[in-house]
Design a protein around this motif. Structure first.
Motif, mmCIF file in Angstrom:
data_model
loop_
_atom_site.group_PDB
_atom_site.id
_atom_site.type_symbol
_atom_site.label_atom_id
_atom_site.label_comp_id
_atom_site.label_asym_id
_atom_site.label_seq_id
_atom_site.Cartn_x
_atom_site.Cartn_y
_atom_site.Cartn_z
ATOM 1 N N ARG A 1 -8.361 31.810 -38.542
ATOM 2 C CA ARG A 1 -7.374 31.813 -37.460
ATOM 3 C C ARG A 1 -8.019 31.360 -36.143
ATOM 4 O O ARG A 1 -7.822 31.961 -35.093
ATOM 5 C CB ARG A 1 -6.727 33.187 -37.298
ATOM 6 N N ARG A 2 -8.781 30.259 -36.219
ATOM 7 C CA ARG A 2 -9.426 29.705 -35.028
ATOM 8 C C ARG A 2 -8.942 28.282 -34.773
ATOM 9 O O ARG A 2 -8.715 27.521 -35.714
ATOM 10 C CB ARG A 2 -10.957 29.709 -35.193
ATOM 11 N N GLU A 3 -8.813 27.940 -33.490
ATOM 12 C CA GLU A 3 -8.461 26.588 -33.080
ATOM 13 C C GLU A 3 -9.331 26.231 -31.873
ATOM 14 O O GLU A 3 -9.061 26.664 -30.755
ATOM 15 C CB GLU A 3 -6.971 26.500 -32.725
ATOM 16 N N SER A 4 -10.383 25.488 -32.124
ATOM 17 C CA SER A 4 -11.285 25.069 -31.055
ATOM 18 C C SER A 4 -11.138 23.565 -30.838
ATOM 19 O O SER A 4 -10.517 22.863 -31.635
ATOM 20 C CB SER A 4 -12.738 25.426 -31.395
ATOM 21 N N VAL A 5 -11.721 23.075 -29.750
ATOM 22 C CA VAL A 5 -11.588 21.658 -29.396
ATOM 23 C C VAL A 5 -12.918 21.134 -28.875
ATOM 24 O O VAL A 5 -13.509 21.720 -27.949
ATOM 25 C CB VAL A 5 -10.509 21.438 -28.309
ATOM 26 N N ARG A 6 -13.373 20.031 -29.451
ATOM 27 C CA ARG A 6 -14.532 19.320 -28.904
ATOM 28 C C ARG A 6 -14.047 18.310 -27.867
ATOM 29 O O ARG A 6 -13.115 17.548 -28.139
ATOM 30 C CB ARG A 6 -15.310 18.609 -30.005
ATOM 31 N N ILE A 7 -14.700 18.300 -26.717
ATOM 32 C CA ILE A 7 -14.335 17.391 -25.627
ATOM 33 C C ILE A 7 -15.411 16.313 -25.511
ATOM 34 O O ILE A 7 -16.609 16.611 -25.390
ATOM 35 C CB ILE A 7 -14.212 18.149 -24.290
ATOM 36 N N GLY A 8 -14.997 15.048 -25.555
ATOM 37 C CA GLY A 8 -15.924 13.940 -25.498
ATOM 38 C C GLY A 8 -16.418 13.645 -24.090
ATOM 39 O O GLY A 8 -15.657 13.697 -23.125
ATOM 40 N N LYS A 9 -17.697 13.309 -23.979
ATOM 41 C CA LYS A 9 -18.284 12.981 -22.674
ATOM 42 C C LYS A 9 -17.587 11.775 -22.034
ATOM 43 O O LYS A 9 -17.263 11.785 -20.843
ATOM 44 C CB LYS A 9 -19.771 12.679 -22.837
ATOM 45 N N GLU A 10 -17.386 10.725 -22.819
ATOM 46 C CA GLU A 10 -16.802 9.504 -22.271
ATOM 47 C C GLU A 10 -15.358 9.734 -21.818
ATOM 48 O O GLU A 10 -14.913 9.167 -20.816
ATOM 49 C CB GLU A 10 -16.852 8.381 -23.314
ATOM 50 N N ALA A 11 -14.608 10.563 -22.566
ATOM 51 C CA ALA A 11 -13.225 10.855 -22.181
ATOM 52 C C ALA A 11 -13.174 11.570 -20.830
ATOM 53 O O ALA A 11 -12.300 11.284 -20.001
ATOM 54 C CB ALA A 11 -12.544 11.698 -23.260
ATOM 55 N N LEU A 12 -14.110 12.475 -20.602
ATOM 56 C CA LEU A 12 -14.149 13.153 -19.302
ATOM 57 C C LEU A 12 -14.409 12.173 -18.173
ATOM 58 O O LEU A 12 -13.815 12.260 -17.089
ATOM 59 C CB LEU A 12 -15.224 14.244 -19.311
ATOM 60 N N LYS A 13 -15.309 11.212 -18.421
ATOM 61 C CA LYS A 13 -15.581 10.205 -17.399
ATOM 62 C C LYS A 13 -14.351 9.369 -17.084
ATOM 63 O O LYS A 13 -14.174 8.896 -15.955
ATOM 64 C CB LYS A 13 -16.720 9.292 -17.862
ATOM 65 N N LYS A 14 -13.486 9.190 -18.090
ATOM 66 C CA LYS A 14 -12.263 8.401 -17.898
ATOM 67 C C LYS A 14 -11.134 9.207 -17.261
ATOM 68 O O LYS A 14 -10.098 8.643 -16.920
ATOM 69 C CB LYS A 14 -11.787 7.849 -19.244
ATOM 70 N N GLY A 15 -11.329 10.531 -17.136
ATOM 71 C CA GLY A 15 -10.313 11.329 -16.451
ATOM 72 C C GLY A 15 -9.522 12.283 -17.323
ATOM 73 O O GLY A 15 -8.446 12.742 -16.937
ATOM 74 N N LEU A 16 -10.020 12.629 -18.512
ATOM 75 C CA LEU A 16 -9.306 13.548 -19.389
ATOM 76 C C LEU A 16 -9.129 14.908 -18.715
ATOM 77 O O LEU A 16 -10.059 15.454 -18.130
ATOM 78 C CB LEU A 16 -10.086 13.727 -20.696
ATOM 79 N N ASN A 17 -7.927 15.443 -18.809
ATOM 80 C CA ASN A 17 -7.658 16.795 -18.316
ATOM 81 C C ASN A 17 -6.526 17.413 -19.134
ATOM 82 O O ASN A 17 -5.939 16.767 -20.003
ATOM 83 C CB ASN A 17 -7.335 16.794 -16.814
ATOM 84 N N PHE A 18 -6.210 18.665 -18.853
ATOM 85 C CA PHE A 18 -5.190 19.361 -19.638
ATOM 86 C C PHE A 18 -3.785 18.803 -19.399
ATOM 87 O O PHE A 18 -2.927 18.878 -20.290
ATOM 88 C CB PHE A 18 -5.209 20.853 -19.324
ATOM 89 N N ALA A 19 -3.522 18.277 -18.227
ATOM 90 C CA ALA A 19 -2.213 17.675 -17.982
ATOM 91 C C ALA A 19 -1.956 16.544 -18.966
ATOM 92 O O ALA A 19 -0.844 16.393 -19.501
ATOM 93 C CB ALA A 19 -2.130 17.166 -16.540
ATOM 94 N N LYS A 20 -2.981 15.769 -19.244
ATOM 95 C CA LYS A 20 -2.832 14.607 -20.121
ATOM 96 C C LYS A 20 -2.743 15.022 -21.592
ATOM 97 O O LYS A 20 -1.910 14.509 -22.334
ATOM 98 C CB LYS A 20 -3.987 13.640 -19.886
#
Length: 236
Positions: A135-154
């Motif tokens: 019953r786990r749901e985790s998320v890996r966040i990519g380095k390059e995506a953060l540089k491009k502006g990834l956020n929770f709104a998107k």
């Protein structure tokens, strides 16, 4: 469709009054065509990594009061400001048209299909990792995506769009939580409560002649508005 309404009210009571509503724009971030792997070497951090809380809950209702319209909300820190693994919860409150999900086995399958929307949701740089057994749901966040502006709104806007691919869906709220002080254990208990409701629905559809007086799931039926009515309507 009131099966999860009381659970939704309890979830809303947990959500911080300090939560912020984020912009909603489903075209603001690209999706990849299929699930893309984010290796540890390409990962900035993991939401719900290690032994940290990592929860995903989807609840369905037909009430406009409980889910007035589409929206993305955040309790805690947004992706660009996070610099290490952090606790995580994703809550989807989904409003459908009254009686659009059908009855019996069709209703059960429709609810499951809405829950499985998370498996058909591929924002670039946002790799969902689900362990149903734990019953786990985790998320890996990519380095390059953060540089491009990834956020929770998107990502939230993308998930709303994924839910709207189901024609019966009228509105969706996506709530993200990363706050350290959030009562994750209470949310986990509510997730188990919703799963018991869904499991009881399936059980009833497969056991139409069962004696409610001896059924181990009687307490769930007694407490959840609409379950007993569904069962009796199927037996008539």
């Amino acid at each position: 469709m009131k099966l999860y309404d009381e659970t939704i009210r309890k979830v809303r009571a947990l959500l911080s009054s300090e939560k912020q509503q984020l912009p909603h724009d489903a075209t603001a971030w690209p999706s990849v065509s299929d699930r893309s792997m984010i290796l540890r070497s390409d990962m900035a951090y993991e939401l719900g990594g290690g032994s940290l809380p990592a929860l995903g809950v989807t609840l369905v209702t037909a009430s406009k009061d409980l889910v007035p319209g589409d929206g993305v909300f955040l309790t805690g820190t947004d992706l660009p400001e996070i610099d290490a693994d952090t606790p995580f919860a994703r809550i989807a409150l989904v409003r459908v048209g009254e009686d659009t999900l059908g009855e019996g086995k069709k209703l059960y399958r429709a609810i499951r299909n809405l829950e499985y929307t998370r498996y058909h949701f591929y924002p670039e740089g946002f790799m969902l990792r689900v362990s149903s057994s734990k019953r786990r749901e985790s998320v890996r966040i990519g380095k390059e995506a953060l540089k491009k502006g990834l956020n929770f709104a998107k990502t939230g806007s993308r998930m709303i769009a994924a839910f709207h691919s189901h024609p019966e869906v009228e509105a969706v709220e996506i709530h993200y939580v990363t706050a350290n002080g959030f009562p994750y254990q209470e949310l986990e208990a509510l997730g188990r409560e919703s799963e018991r409701i869904t499991g009881t629905l399936d059980h009833m559809m497969q056991n139409l002649t069962m004696d409610c007086g001896v059924c181990g799931l009687k307490q769930v039926c007694d407490e959840v508005e609409g379950l007993r009515e569904l069962h009796f309507s199927r037996k008539q």
